[in-house]
Enzyme design. Structure first.
Site, PDB file in Angstrom:
ATOM      1  N   THR A   1       0.861  -1.163   0.000  1.00  5.15           N
ATOM      2  CA  THR A   1       0.000   0.000   0.000  1.00  5.15           C
ATOM      3  C   THR A   1       0.892   1.205   0.000  1.00  5.15           C
ATOM      4  O   THR A   1       1.883   1.254   0.716  1.00  5.15           O
ATOM      5  CB  THR A   1      -0.889   0.092   1.255  1.00  5.15           C
TER       6      THR A   1
ATOM      7  N   LYS B   1      -8.200   1.697  -1.956  1.00  3.76           N
ATOM      8  CA  LYS B   1      -7.784   2.012  -0.589  1.00  3.76           C
ATOM      9  C   LYS B   1      -8.068   3.459  -0.204  1.00  3.76           C
ATOM     10  O   LYS B   1      -7.686   3.893   0.873  1.00  3.76           O
ATOM     11  CB  LYS B   1      -6.296   1.719  -0.434  1.00  3.76           C
TER      12      LYS B   1
ATOM     13  N   GLY C   1      -7.757   7.387   3.258  1.00  4.82           N
ATOM     14  CA  GLY C   1      -7.006   6.303   2.640  1.00  4.82           C
ATOM     15  C   GLY C   1      -6.331   5.496   3.724  1.00  4.82           C
ATOM     16  O   GLY C   1      -6.021   6.017   4.789  1.00  4.82           O
TER      17      GLY C   1
ATOM     18  N   SER D   1       4.025   0.950   2.470  1.00  2.00           N
ATOM     19  CA  SER D   1       5.333   0.431   2.082  1.00  2.00           C
ATOM     20  C   SER D   1       6.101   1.371   1.161  1.00  2.00           C
ATOM     21  O   SER D   1       7.320   1.445   1.230  1.00  2.00           O
ATOM     22  CB  SER D   1       5.179  -0.937   1.428  1.00  2.00           C
TER      23      SER D   1
END
Length: 187
Positions: free
Chosen positions: A15, A47, A59, A138
């Site tokens: 993500t 998301k 988000g 990430s």
């Protein structure tokens, strides 16, 4: 040595959520990749979504089920405190930190309206970015760095967001270029 179970949250990755605020506009973008270990499980996850009758964008990074539970809680706080995003975020963060069930939720949220952007964590944090740019997930550091570098040179926050997310997708193997983008502009 034992192998991690399929429910081990550390195995689920993927993500990047980025928020860019410039002028009277805020743009929140999220990539679509969900990975389990070295495998891409889904490439088009959504998301980023609108809450509070479209007046708030949120988000998430982290566990999908946990994030949806937090979205529902945030929506309830926004109904309880209409037009008070900061108050709703603080109240959610207090619940998240102190409630036995919520404390186990593994996610981070970026929440924005036309006046403010916040990052919410399970540690009880409600942080407002200093430079109008914030990212989680990430690829968050890559996206945030790219957006901050572009901030002084590009007037359009959506272009900044798209370019920064493209850079994150090139660098982070857990981020893809399948974006969900939502924009709010003050009237």
């Amino acid at each position: 040595m034992s192998r991690p179970s399929s429910t081990d949250a550390t195995q689920w990755r993927g993500t990047t959520i980025l928020a860019v605020r410039k002028g009277d506009t805020v743009v929140v973008a999220g990539d679509g990749q969900v990975s389990f270990g070295p495998t891409v499980m889904k490439g088009n996850a959504k998301k980023v979504r609108r809450l509070a009758d479209g007046q708030v964008i949120a988000g998430f990074a982290g566990s999908t089920a946990d994030a949806f539970a937090l979205f529902e809680r945030l929506e309830a706080k926004l109904e309880q405190y209409p037009s008070q995003l900061a108050r709703a975020c603080v109240e959610l963060a207090k619940d998240w930190r102190t409630d036995r069930y919520l404390r186990k939720l593994d996610a981070m949220l970026i929440v924005a309206d036309t006046t403010a952007t916040f990052v919410l964590t399970g540690a009880g944090d409600v942080l407002e970015p200093e430079h109008g740019v914030v990212a989680v997930g990430s690829g968050g550091n890559y996206a945030s760095s790219a957006a901050r570098a572009l901030l002084d040179y590009e007037p359009d926050p959506e272009i900044i967001t798209r370019k920064a997310m493209a850079i994150a997708a090139e660098v982070c193997i857990y981020t893809n270029e399948n974006l969900t983008i939502e924009t709010l502009t003050a009237k």
